[in-house]
Motif scaffolding. Structure first.
Motif, PDB file in Angstrom:
ATOM      1  N   VAL A 109     -16.258 -17.951   3.800  1.00  0.00           N
ATOM      2  CA  VAL A 109     -15.151 -19.056   3.631  1.00  0.00           C
ATOM      3  C   VAL A 109     -14.902 -19.608   4.781  1.00  0.00           C
ATOM      4  CG1 VAL A 109     -13.072 -19.210   2.627  1.00  0.00           C
ATOM      5  CG2 VAL A 109     -14.666 -18.107   1.063  1.00  0.00           C
ATOM      6  N   SER A 110     -14.204 -18.587   5.692  1.00  0.00           N
ATOM      7  CA  SER A 110     -13.789 -18.974   7.028  1.00  0.00           C
ATOM      8  C   SER A 110     -14.826 -19.947   7.779  1.00  0.00           C
ATOM      9  CB  SER A 110     -13.318 -18.065   7.764  1.00  0.00           C
ATOM     10  OG  SER A 110     -12.796 -18.275   9.061  1.00  0.00           O
ATOM     11  N   LYS A 111     -15.879 -19.332   7.675  1.00  0.00           N
ATOM     12  CA  LYS A 111     -17.057 -20.102   8.404  1.00  0.00           C
ATOM     13  C   LYS A 111     -17.106 -21.497   7.929  1.00  0.00           C
ATOM     14  CE  LYS A 111     -19.483 -16.222  10.727  1.00  0.00           C
ATOM     15  NZ  LYS A 111     -20.708 -15.527  10.811  1.00  0.00           N
ATOM     16  N   SER A 112     -17.168 -21.606   6.522  1.00  0.00           N
ATOM     17  CA  SER A 112     -17.308 -22.668   5.726  1.00  0.00           C
ATOM     18  C   SER A 112     -16.316 -23.581   6.201  1.00  0.00           C
ATOM     19  CB  SER A 112     -17.488 -22.375   4.377  1.00  0.00           C
ATOM     20  OG  SER A 112     -18.635 -21.735   4.185  1.00  0.00           O
ATOM     21  N   GLU A 113     -15.120 -23.052   6.123  1.00  0.00           N
ATOM     22  CA  GLU A 113     -13.977 -23.883   6.459  1.00  0.00           C
ATOM     23  C   GLU A 113     -14.244 -24.406   7.820  1.00  0.00           C
ATOM     24  OE1 GLU A 113     -10.773 -21.468   5.715  1.00  0.00           O
ATOM     25  OE2 GLU A 113     -10.702 -21.836   3.488  1.00  0.00           O
ATOM     26  N   ASP A 114     -14.473 -23.671   8.810  1.00  0.00           N
ATOM     27  CA  ASP A 114     -14.677 -24.209  10.118  1.00  0.00           C
ATOM     28  C   ASP A 114     -15.734 -25.150  10.169  1.00  0.00           C
ATOM     29  OD1 ASP A 114     -12.496 -22.479  10.924  1.00  0.00           O
ATOM     30  OD2 ASP A 114     -13.838 -20.965  11.602  1.00  0.00           O
ATOM     31  N   LYS A 115     -16.722 -24.987   9.608  1.00  0.00           N
ATOM     32  CA  LYS A 115     -17.893 -25.935   9.703  1.00  0.00           C
ATOM     33  C   LYS A 115     -17.257 -27.200   9.091  1.00  0.00           C
ATOM     34  CE  LYS A 115     -22.726 -26.267   8.518  1.00  0.00           C
ATOM     35  NZ  LYS A 115     -23.868 -25.638   7.748  1.00  0.00           N
ATOM     36  N   ALA A 116     -16.776 -27.300   7.923  1.00  0.00           N
ATOM     37  CA  ALA A 116     -16.235 -28.293   7.274  1.00  0.00           C
ATOM     38  C   ALA A 116     -15.376 -29.063   8.318  1.00  0.00           C
ATOM     39  CB  ALA A 116     -15.684 -27.949   6.043  1.00  0.00           C
ATOM     40  N   LYS A 117     -14.412 -28.523   8.970  1.00  0.00           N
ATOM     41  CA  LYS A 117     -13.580 -28.777   9.802  1.00  0.00           C
ATOM     42  C   LYS A 117     -14.085 -29.733  11.066  1.00  0.00           C
ATOM     43  CE  LYS A 117      -9.372 -28.043  12.411  1.00  0.00           C
ATOM     44  NZ  LYS A 117      -8.411 -27.116  12.713  1.00  0.00           N
ATOM     45  N   LYS A 118     -15.205 -29.008  11.550  1.00  0.00           N
ATOM     46  CA  LYS A 118     -15.931 -29.590  12.603  1.00  0.00           C
ATOM     47  C   LYS A 118     -16.474 -30.737  12.215  1.00  0.00           C
ATOM     48  CE  LYS A 118     -16.628 -25.169  15.336  1.00  0.00           C
ATOM     49  NZ  LYS A 118     -17.623 -24.131  15.686  1.00  0.00           N
ATOM     50  N   ARG A 119     -17.129 -30.740  10.832  1.00  0.00           N
ATOM     51  CA  ARG A 119     -17.925 -31.999  10.482  1.00  0.00           C
ATOM     52  C   ARG A 119     -16.835 -33.055  10.267  1.00  0.00           C
ATOM     53  NH1 ARG A 119     -21.705 -35.150  10.257  1.00  0.00           N
ATOM     54  NH2 ARG A 119     -22.269 -36.015   8.445  1.00  0.00           N
ATOM     55  N   ALA A 120     -15.733 -32.796   9.702  1.00  0.00           N
ATOM     56  CA  ALA A 120     -14.699 -33.466   9.576  1.00  0.00           C
ATOM     57  C   ALA A 120     -14.204 -34.180  10.828  1.00  0.00           C
ATOM     58  CB  ALA A 120     -13.353 -33.249   8.720  1.00  0.00           C
ATOM     59  N   ASP A 121     -14.120 -33.421  11.724  1.00  0.00           N
ATOM     60  CA  ASP A 121     -13.769 -33.859  13.061  1.00  0.00           C
ATOM     61  C   ASP A 121     -14.832 -34.746  13.857  1.00  0.00           C
ATOM     62  OD1 ASP A 121     -11.445 -32.391  13.174  1.00  0.00           O
ATOM     63  OD2 ASP A 121     -12.184 -30.734  14.433  1.00  0.00           O
ATOM     64  N   GLN A 122     -16.227 -34.298  13.469  1.00  0.00           N
ATOM     65  CA  GLN A 122     -17.298 -35.013  14.018  1.00  0.00           C
ATOM     66  C   GLN A 122     -17.157 -36.639  13.574  1.00  0.00           C
ATOM     67  OE1 GLN A 122     -19.359 -34.300  16.403  1.00  0.00           O
ATOM     68  NE2 GLN A 122     -20.165 -36.209  16.498  1.00  0.00           N
ATOM     69  N   ILE A 123     -17.096 -36.590  12.095  1.00  0.00           N
ATOM     70  CA  ILE A 123     -17.172 -37.918  11.427  1.00  0.00           C
ATOM     71  C   ILE A 123     -15.780 -38.759  11.877  1.00  0.00           C
ATOM     72  CG2 ILE A 123     -16.532 -38.986   9.058  1.00  0.00           C
ATOM     73  CD1 ILE A 123     -17.842 -36.469   7.896  1.00  0.00           C
ATOM     74  N   VAL A 124     -14.602 -38.027  12.300  1.00  0.00           N
ATOM     75  CA  VAL A 124     -13.651 -38.865  12.672  1.00  0.00           C
ATOM     76  C   VAL A 124     -13.949 -39.175  14.303  1.00  0.00           C
ATOM     77  CG1 VAL A 124     -11.138 -38.696  13.534  1.00  0.00           C
ATOM     78  CG2 VAL A 124     -11.723 -37.764  11.253  1.00  0.00           C
ATOM     79  N   ALA A 125     -14.575 -38.477  15.098  1.00  0.00           N
ATOM     80  CA  ALA A 125     -15.038 -38.817  16.298  1.00  0.00           C
ATOM     81  C   ALA A 125     -15.885 -39.884  16.234  1.00  0.00           C
ATOM     82  CB  ALA A 125     -15.393 -37.760  17.129  1.00  0.00           C
ATOM     83  N   ASP A 126     -16.968 -39.881  15.463  1.00  0.00           N
ATOM     84  CA  ASP A 126     -18.056 -41.026  15.356  1.00  0.00           C
ATOM     85  C   ASP A 126     -17.226 -42.408  14.868  1.00  0.00           C
ATOM     86  OD1 ASP A 126     -19.878 -39.122  15.913  1.00  0.00           O
ATOM     87  OD2 ASP A 126     -20.512 -38.780  14.072  1.00  0.00           O
ATOM     88  N   ALA A 127     -16.347 -42.100  13.879  1.00  0.00           N
ATOM     89  CA  ALA A 127     -15.453 -43.215  13.375  1.00  0.00           C
ATOM     90  C   ALA A 127     -14.760 -43.932  14.704  1.00  0.00           C
ATOM     91  CB  ALA A 127     -14.847 -43.071  12.233  1.00  0.00           C
ATOM     92  N   LYS A 128     -14.135 -43.195  15.509  1.00  0.00           N
ATOM     93  CA  LYS A 128     -13.447 -43.709  16.546  1.00  0.00           C
ATOM     94  C   LYS A 128     -14.243 -44.272  17.607  1.00  0.00           C
ATOM     95  CE  LYS A 128      -9.248 -40.583  16.494  1.00  0.00           C
ATOM     96  NZ  LYS A 128      -8.616 -39.504  17.209  1.00  0.00           N
ATOM     97  N   SER A 129     -15.601 -43.690  17.806  1.00  0.00           N
ATOM     98  CA  SER A 129     -16.119 -44.356  18.681  1.00  0.00           C
ATOM     99  C   SER A 129     -17.085 -45.588  18.023  1.00  0.00           C
ATOM    100  CB  SER A 129     -17.602 -43.308  18.862  1.00  0.00           C
ATOM    101  OG  SER A 129     -18.565 -43.875  19.450  1.00  0.00           O
ATOM    102  N   GLU A 130     -17.392 -45.379  16.941  1.00  0.00           N
ATOM    103  CA  GLU A 130     -17.937 -46.850  16.171  1.00  0.00           C
ATOM    104  C   GLU A 130     -16.680 -47.880  16.383  1.00  0.00           C
ATOM    105  OE1 GLU A 130     -20.657 -49.213  14.935  1.00  0.00           O
ATOM    106  OE2 GLU A 130     -20.928 -47.160  15.498  1.00  0.00           O
ATOM    107  N   LEU A 131     -15.533 -47.422  16.168  1.00  0.00           N
ATOM    108  CA  LEU A 131     -14.400 -48.545  16.169  1.00  0.00           C
ATOM    109  C   LEU A 131     -14.253 -48.987  17.654  1.00  0.00           C
ATOM    110  CD1 LEU A 131     -11.974 -49.832  14.570  1.00  0.00           C
ATOM    111  CD2 LEU A 131     -10.648 -47.840  15.077  1.00  0.00           C
ATOM    112  N   ALA A 132     -14.192 -48.036  18.509  1.00  0.00           N
ATOM    113  CA  ALA A 132     -14.182 -48.354  20.015  1.00  0.00           C
ATOM    114  C   ALA A 132     -15.386 -49.417  20.348  1.00  0.00           C
ATOM    115  CB  ALA A 132     -14.184 -47.241  20.951  1.00  0.00           C
ATOM    116  N   LYS A 133     -16.576 -49.293  19.902  1.00  0.00           N
ATOM    117  CA  LYS A 133     -17.469 -50.254  20.054  1.00  0.00           C
ATOM    118  C   LYS A 133     -17.159 -51.474  19.428  1.00  0.00           C
ATOM    119  CE  LYS A 133     -21.231 -46.581  20.461  1.00  0.00           C
ATOM    120  NZ  LYS A 133     -22.412 -46.072  19.872  1.00  0.00           N
ATOM    121  N   GLU A 134     -16.902 -51.368  18.456  1.00  0.00           N
ATOM    122  CA  GLU A 134     -16.525 -52.636  17.608  1.00  0.00           C
ATOM    123  C   GLU A 134     -15.471 -53.373  18.251  1.00  0.00           C
ATOM    124  OE1 GLU A 134     -15.724 -52.004  13.469  1.00  0.00           O
ATOM    125  OE2 GLU A 134     -17.890 -51.167  13.016  1.00  0.00           O
ATOM    126  N   VAL A 135     -14.364 -52.942  18.850  1.00  0.00           N
ATOM    127  CA  VAL A 135     -13.260 -53.229  19.392  1.00  0.00           C
ATOM    128  C   VAL A 135     -13.897 -54.030  20.822  1.00  0.00           C
ATOM    129  CG1 VAL A 135     -11.113 -52.820  20.916  1.00  0.00           C
ATOM    130  CG2 VAL A 135     -11.344 -51.817  18.551  1.00  0.00           C
TER     131      VAL A 135
END
Length: 179
Positions: A109-135
């Motif tokens: 469960v802990s590993k799944s939560e960590d993996k989900a958090k990393k995935r969410a952080d990756q999605i946020v980072a990708d979204a910020k990168s995409e937003l920066a590119k769009e800006v």
């Protein structure tokens, strides 16, 4: 019956002695004693040994059965103790397995939560990168539109067509002055 009573009730002593008075015949008595002794000897020689052997064998079987029953009871007691020991061990192992399973499930469960958090952080980072590119793309588009508007405005104010090189120089100078 009367005859028997009268025979013993006579007070006259018998002429043949006490055995005749009791009605015992010597010859018959001796024959009976010899027959009895022969019978005892035959029984002692043939019947009693066989009978004693059977009794001894039966006694041995009874003792063996008693010993076997005691051994079986001891073995059953040992087996019961062994079963109890194995059950206790199995219960302990089951408790260990359950505890291990709980720890492993908590770890999963802990590993799944960590993996989900990393995935969410990756999605946020990708979204910020995409937003920066769009800006950046929007700024470039805005810059280009601004250059075109300034060129059009300059053309209207000056009244002559300016070449791209002249246009770029004038726009750059104007932007430098604004900053």
């Amino acid at each position: 019956m009367n005859h028997l009573l009268t025979q013993f009730a006579t007070t006259e002593p018998a002429s043949g002695g006490i055995f005749e008075a009791l009605g015992i015949d010597w010859k018959t008595l001796i024959i009976q004693i010899v027959a009895f002794l022969i019978l005892v000897w035959l029984l002692g020689k043939f019947v009693y040994p066989w009978l004693m052997k059977s009794v001894d064998e039966r006694q041995a079987k009874i003792e063996a059965a008693t010993k076997a029953a005691s051994e079986a009871q001891a073995a059953a007691s040992d087996a019961e103790a062994q079963v109890e020991k194995l059950l206790k061990k199995a219960r302990g192992e089951a408790a260990d397995i359950i505890a291990t399973a709980k720890l492993e499930s908590a770890d999963v469960v802990s590993k799944s939560e960590d993996k989900a958090k990393k995935r969410a952080d990756q999605i946020v980072a990708d979204a910020k990168s995409e937003l920066a590119k769009e800006v950046v793309a929007a700024k470039n588009a805005l810059h280009n539109e601004t250059l075109e508007l300034v060129a059009l405005a300059t053309e209207k104010v000056v009244g002559k067509v300016i070449t791209d090189k002249n246009n770029d120089d004038i726009i750059s100078d104007a932007l430098k002055a604004v900053k």
